[in-house]
Design an enzyme around this catalytic site. Structure first.
Site, mmCIF file in Angstrom:
data_model
loop_
_atom_site.group_PDB
_atom_site.id
_atom_site.type_symbol
_atom_site.label_atom_id
_atom_site.label_comp_id
_atom_site.label_asym_id
_atom_site.label_seq_id
_atom_site.Cartn_x
_atom_site.Cartn_y
_atom_site.Cartn_z
ATOM 1 C CE1 TYR A 333 -3.229 2.907 0.472
ATOM 2 C CE2 TYR A 333 -4.140 1.666 2.306
ATOM 3 C CZ TYR A 333 -4.215 2.722 1.432
ATOM 4 O OH TYR A 333 -5.274 3.594 1.505
ATOM 5 C CB CYS A 334 0.919 4.312 0.128
ATOM 6 S SG CYS A 334 1.465 6.030 0.043
#
Length: 601
Positions: A333-334
């Site tokens: 994530y990210c």
């Protein structure tokens, strides 16, 4: 003060205040003064303790010449003159309207909706209608004047535009008590109590150095957020590994390891039971593991990007060994997605790519040629600031990053709360997402600087062999791992065009999905909510525009689409027993989820 009417306080008539009224408002002002004096006293003590440290963070160059950090530019005189003529014409029309035309008429229907001025007082009362319109006129003129600037590089001009927008938003009359009719009206109605409550909120935030968005006592980890049952089964100096309890009698053979961003707390993926991605994934029959990163402290002064890549490899190997499986599925994530891409390239270079069956990317970037507004804040001045802030401790206070991200949407995440919390004195809401947003995480300053320089500034990750992990040159083009790539249509942190560029780097099979909403809501969108939509395109597309042009829109959450994709890459079903249960395999349970690291400031 006796009210003789029934309409808004701004159209009422008032009698001379009596002795009781005078005593009451004198008491209100006295209490306000006492709050301010107490706050100043506490700050003076802190200043005595920290003053020398703060002074040490100012470089001699900036202290001697503060203007040295700002570029010099000139204006296109012809364009500027046109804008000034237009400004004065609109100003004249505005005054004419104010003097002769009733409020609520004119060009009202042509105005763009603006939540700052949604209250009827901004439109119904002539004075505040005038203040509102005058502000919007000046704001539009200030933003338009940037187009007349000459002598700046494109990024510099966009930086000027960004900072001007920050200034314009800060100037809004809704942000000041004396020009906000709602604040004035509530102060009168509550006999000053809203003012005092707002002052208490403001001084409390000033003392802790962070804007409060939510009731600080509304949420407790493990009780009403981050509640999916599980155990911490491994702990290193950089992360804890959580294994979640199976929710089904049988589970997919190949487990799922989730890498959340270490710039935030992992429980964005495990909020309440209805929103939790983790709980939902467990209920779909996946064996789910979560990495919970440690918030940086003085012991992490030498932590670098390599450490996070190797930690991902370590977690992958730990789960493979625990469950005796050859490979795992992964989610990044990210920034953890960016690092996962590096990890996959590292494994490919070492001939170990088969350790990862598939990789899912939530709003992650690898090519930083179009990284969005965050890039406007990254320059040599930012580097110096980070060096100053983290130079002595080795880590960057999480409040700095929180402020940075809030600036990207300051109208929603800063000024909206200034109005509600300070001017109106409203109670803080109990909102789990806002609680998470304010739960800051410290960052290793050495890693942060290198991340900004190598990726945002120099875009080295897409240059084959330029970056190394543990001394091994990496090449994203060598990554053949099947990938599921999710982007948010309104994402302002990892814009969809930037996320799309992952498809231009990897060599394996990929599925790209464009989700409605942004960086958080675009990801945290459970099927039960029935919100938003997502787009898919089964044909090959050479660009995001081509993808969108031929895409099929599906209402609701994209999670079921991902579940179907991942199930095909998760092997057969096995009984959820022995090592599939936390603490029942080779690794004993250390503590209950969500663990200590996520609770450490």
């Amino acid at each position: 003060m006796t009210d003789t009417g029934t309409t808004s306080p701004f159209t009422r008539t008032f009698e001379t205040p009596n002795l009781e009224d005078i005593q009451h408002w004198t008491g209100v002002m006295g209490r306000a003064q006492q709050l301010i004096l107490e706050h100043m006293s506490r700050q003076m003590v802190r200043a005595g303790e920290d003053g020398q440290e703060q002074l040490g963070r100012m470089t001699p160059e900036i202290m001697a010449n503060p203007a040295s950090a700002f570029p010099q530019w000139s204006f296109d005189p012809e364009r500027l003159a046109e804008q000034q003529v237009d400004f004065w014409q609109q100003s004249l029309a505005l005054w004419s309207r104010f003097l002769g035309q009733p409020a609520g008429e004119g060009k009202e229907g042509e105005e763009k909706p603006d939540r700052r001025f949604a209250a009827h007082q901004w439109h119904d009362h002539p004075m505040f209608d005038m203040i509102r319109r005058a502000y919007l006129l000046v704001a539009d003129q200030m933003m338009a004047s940037i187009d007349a600037i000459e002598g700046l590089a494109p990024k510099q001009k966009e930086q000027v535009r960004f900072m001007t927008r920050q200034l314009v938003d800060a100037m809004s009359p809704s942000n000041f008590a004396l020009t906000n009719p709602e604040a004035l009206e509530k102060a009168i109605e509550t006999r000053g109590e809203s003012m005092l409550k707002g002052l208490e909120h403001m001084l409390s935030d000033m003392a802790k150095g962070q804007l409060t968005h939510v009731d600080p006592g509304a949420f407790t980890l493990g009780e009403n957020i981050a509640t999916t049952p599980g155990k911490v089964i491994k702990e290193t100096t950089l992360y804890q590994l959580i294994q979640y309890k199976p929710a089904t009698k049988q589970v997919h053979e190949i487990p799922l390891v989730i890498f959340p961003p270490w710039i935030n707390r992992f429980y964005i993926l495990d909020l309440n039971e209805k929103k939790s991605f983790v709980r939902w994934a467990v209920e779909q029959g996946f064996s789910v593991f979560m990495v919970s990163w440690k918030s940086a402290d003085e012991t992490m002064i030498d932590v670098s990007q390599d450490d996070y890549c190797l930690a991902q490899v370590d977690a992958i190997d730990t789960v493979r060994d625990l469950l005796d499986v050859p490979s795992v599925n992964t989610i990044g994530y990210c920034v953890a997605g960016t690092t996962l891409a590096m990890t996959l390239a590292y494994l490919a270079a070492r001939g170990e790519a088969d350790k990862v069956e598939s990789a899912t990317f939530f709003t992650a970037q690898v090519d930083f040629t179009e990284p969005g507004d965050l890039n406007l804040l990254i320059d040599d001045g930012m580097d110096k600031l980070i060096e100053q802030l983290g130079g002595q401790t080795g880590y960057l206070d999480g409040r700095y990053m929180a402020t940075t991200f809030n600036m990207l949407r300051q109208r929603d995440l800063i000024w909206n709360y200034v109005v509600n919390n300070y001017l109106l004195g409203e109670d803080y809401p109990a909102f789990d997402l806002l609680h998470w947003n304010g739960d800051t995480t410290n960052l290793p300053s050495k890693w942060h600087l290198k991340y900004l320089r190598d990726l945002y500034r120099d875009n080295k990750l897409v240059e084959p062999g330029t970056l190394k992990v543990a001394g091994v040159p990496i090449d994203l083009g060598k990554v053949e791992t099947p990938a599921y790539i999710q982007a948010g249509r309104e994402d302002h942190i990892a814009p969809a065009p930037s996320v799309w560029k992952i498809t231009e780097q990897f060599s394996g099979p990929m599925r790209f999905v464009l989700a409605g909403s942004g960086h958080i809501a675009g990801v945290i969108n459970p099927p039960s909510s029935g919100k938003y939509q997502y787009w898919t395109n089964e044909d090959e597309a050479g660009s995001l525009d081509e993808f969108v042009a031929g895409a099929t829109e599906t209402p609701g959450s994209w999670w079921p689409d991902w579940q179907a994709w991942l199930a095909e890459r998760s092997g057969g079903m096995v009984d959820a027993k022995k090592a599939r249960k936390p603490g029942k395999g080779k690794l004993e349970a250390i503590e209950d989820a969500p663990g200590r690291y996520v609770a450490t400031r």
